[in-house]
Design a protein around this motif. Sequence first.
Motif, PDB file in Angstrom:
ATOM      1  N   CYS A   3       0.826  -1.204   0.000  1.00 63.40           N
ATOM      2  CA  CYS A   3       0.000   0.000   0.000  1.00 63.40           C
ATOM      3  C   CYS A   3       0.864   1.260   0.000  1.00 63.40           C
ATOM      4  O   CYS A   3       1.800   1.379   0.783  1.00 63.40           O
ATOM      5  N   CYS A   6       0.067   3.317   3.672  1.00 63.03           N
ATOM      6  CA  CYS A   6       0.468   2.873   5.004  1.00 63.03           C
ATOM      7  C   CYS A   6       1.544   1.809   4.972  1.00 63.03           C
ATOM      8  O   CYS A   6       2.041   1.404   6.015  1.00 63.03           O
ATOM      9  N   CYS A  36      -5.894  -3.058   0.635  1.00 64.35           N
ATOM     10  CA  CYS A  36      -4.938  -3.034   1.748  1.00 64.35           C
ATOM     11  C   CYS A  36      -5.581  -3.617   3.002  1.00 64.35           C
ATOM     12  O   CYS A  36      -6.671  -3.222   3.391  1.00 64.35           O
ATOM     13  N   CYS A  39      -5.362  -0.425   5.917  1.00 64.01           N
ATOM     14  CA  CYS A  39      -6.165   0.803   5.852  1.00 64.01           C
ATOM     15  C   CYS A  39      -7.359   0.702   4.918  1.00 64.01           C
ATOM     16  O   CYS A  39      -8.180   1.608   4.864  1.00 64.01           O
TER      17      CYS A  39
HETATM   18 ZN    ZN Z   1      -2.846   0.820   3.438  1.00 65.46          ZN
END
Ligand code: ZN
Length: 74
Positions: A3, A6, A36, A39
Motif C-alpha cells: 500500500c 500505510c 490493503c 487501511c
Molecule cells: Zn494501506
Amino acid sequence: MICEFCGGKTTKKKVKRQHWLKGKLYIVGNVEAEVCKECGERYFHATTLDAIDRYLLTEHAVKDYLNVEVVSLG
Ligand SMILES: [Zn+2]
C-alpha cells in the motif's frame, strides 16, 4: 503489492466500485481490486478500469437503480 499510504500488504478481492463515465455514476459489482489489509485502500489495474468502461459502453444488464442524495456541507 504494498500500500502506498500505510505500507501494509494488499490482497486480491472482488469489490463494488463507484465508477464515473461520461458524467454518469455507475455502481459496478464483482470488480477485481488489490485491497490493503491495514487501511482498506483499494487499487485497480488500468486494464480493469478499461474493461469497466468497455462493458458500460456496450449493451449490458442493469441489476438495480439507486436514488442518490446530492448534498453540500454548509
Ligand atoms: Zn494501506
